[in-house]
Design an enzyme around this catalytic site. Structure first.
Site, PDB file in Angstrom:
ATOM      1  N   LYS A  85      -0.477  -0.520  -4.347  1.00 22.47           N
ATOM      2  CA  LYS A  85      -1.917  -0.224  -4.318  1.00 22.47           C
ATOM      3  C   LYS A  85      -2.102   1.214  -3.870  1.00 22.47           C
ATOM      4  CE  LYS A  85      -4.869  -2.100  -1.085  1.00 22.47           C
ATOM      5  NZ  LYS A  85      -5.346  -0.902  -0.368  1.00 22.47           N
ATOM      6  N   GLU A 121     -13.916  -2.033  -1.608  1.00 22.73           N
ATOM      7  CA  GLU A 121     -14.150  -2.195  -0.168  1.00 22.73           C
ATOM      8  C   GLU A 121     -15.499  -1.598   0.224  1.00 22.73           C
ATOM      9  OE1 GLU A 121     -10.892  -1.053   2.353  1.00 22.73           O
ATOM     10  OE2 GLU A 121     -12.074  -1.338   4.170  1.00 22.73           O
ATOM     11  N   ASP A 143       0.821  -1.206   0.000  1.00 24.82           N
ATOM     12  CA  ASP A 143       0.000   0.000   0.000  1.00 24.82           C
ATOM     13  C   ASP A 143       0.854   1.254   0.000  1.00 24.82           C
ATOM     14  OD1 ASP A 143      -2.747  -0.308  -0.107  1.00 24.82           O
ATOM     15  OD2 ASP A 143      -2.965  -0.663   2.050  1.00 24.82           O
TER      16      ASP A 143
HETATM   17  O1  KIV Z   1      -4.787  -1.833   4.214  1.00 26.21           O
HETATM   18  C1  KIV Z   1      -5.498  -2.818   4.014  1.00 26.21           C
HETATM   19  O2  KIV Z   1      -5.464  -3.809   4.749  1.00 26.21           O
HETATM   20  C2  KIV Z   1      -6.410  -2.802   2.883  1.00 26.21           C
HETATM   21  C3  KIV Z   1      -7.427  -3.883   2.806  1.00 26.21           C
HETATM   22  C4  KIV Z   1      -8.493  -3.642   3.792  1.00 26.21           C
HETATM   23  C5  KIV Z   1      -7.960  -4.053   1.437  1.00 26.21           C
HETATM   24  O3  KIV Z   1      -6.337  -1.926   2.079  1.00 26.21           O
END
Ligand code: KIV
Length: 267
Positions: free
Chosen positions: A115, A184, A86
């Site tokens: 992501k 989500e 992320d």
């Molecule tokens: O940070 C995370 O765990 C997420 C998931 C909830 C998809 O983005």
């Protein structure tokens, strides 16, 4: 489990055959080893680690350096799963250049894909990353980095207008070259429609069984997280002799289309 390392090409093949994709969050080397061995295809180094590991009440305080650290830990434990990291809050909000620099730091830490949250304004960055050979996963619906603007952890896309915006954002991300989109907290029917209209896989969390794959926060599905569980979470430790069995059960339930069950886990 002896499997070849997952590649984007292989993930696309699985998607093309209609096989459900399995993703779980993962923040360290031991769990990376366990999840990889249990057959999870995608390990998400999610910024949910801000809440799960660091004790914050949102992912906002988590930094790029912390995300890179946990990505390195996961990469060391992993052998064959596809690692998605992320981009944390603020690390791509200013300019395309800032976003490319942040993504590069996560790729150097061992991610195979980054992501990022949001649609519309993120499109030029997605295009720039893909042009530079960095695979991108989008994230639409409830985007936790915007939790304060969204008024809390609530289902998104309920009105006709919000649903149309979500659909447009998903199409734009796919056209910009995103290879996957996390949906989500989106109504199951809307997520199913978006999935049917897109040329790339959707990975749902609280978005129903119609997505191309599923993701859960590891500590939620292992029932470690204290307090009330969200409706979309299932406790896979129930009836399982251990963590390995619980994760294997998650993989087989998602693959068989038995998790999630829209009557129990969706809106
Ligand atoms: O940070 C995370 O765990 C997420 C998931 C909830 C998809 O983005």
């Amino acid at each position: 489990m002896d499997r070849k390392p997952l590649t984007l090409h292989r993930l696309r093949e699985l998607y093309a055959t209609g096989e459900k994709l399995t993703m779980l969050t993962c923040y360290d080397a031991v769990f990376a080893q366990v999840l990889d061995a249990a057959g999870v295809e995608i390990l998400l180094v999610g910024d949910s680690l801000g809440m799960v590991l660091q004790g914050h009440d949102s992912p906002l305080p988590t930094t790029l350096e912390e995300m890179a650290y946990h990505t390195r830990c996961v990469a060391r434990g992993n052998r064959s799963a596809w690692i998605v990291a992320d981009m944390p809050f603020g690390s791509y909000y200013e300019t395309v250049e800032q976003g490319v620099r942040s993504a590069a730091a996560l790729m150097q830490a061992g991610a195979h894909m980054i992501k990022l949250e949001g649609g519309g304004w993120t499109v030029p960055l997605v295009r720039a990353l893909v042009e530079r050979g960095i695979p991108v996963c989008g994230h639409l619906g409830l985007t936790p980095q915007s939790v304060h603007a969204l008024g809390g952890w609530r289902v998104q896309g309920r009105s006709d207008e919000a649903a149309a915006t979500l659909k447009r954002h998903a199409q734009e991300l796919a056209q910009a070259g995103a290879a996957m989109i996390v949906l989500e907290l989106v109504p199951a029917a809307l997520a199913r429609e978006i999935t049917a209209e897109l040329p790339i896989p959707t990975i749902g969390i609280g978005a129903g069984a119609g997505c191309s794959g599923q993701v859960l926060v590891l500590h939620d599905m292992l029932d470690i997280t204290p307090g009330k569980k969200a409706r979309f979470v299932r406790n896979f430790m129930e009836g399982a002799p251990g963590i390995d069995a619980a994760v294997r059960s998650y993989v087989s339930e998602v693959k068989a289309g038995r998790f999630p069950d829209d009557r129990l886990h969706s809106r």
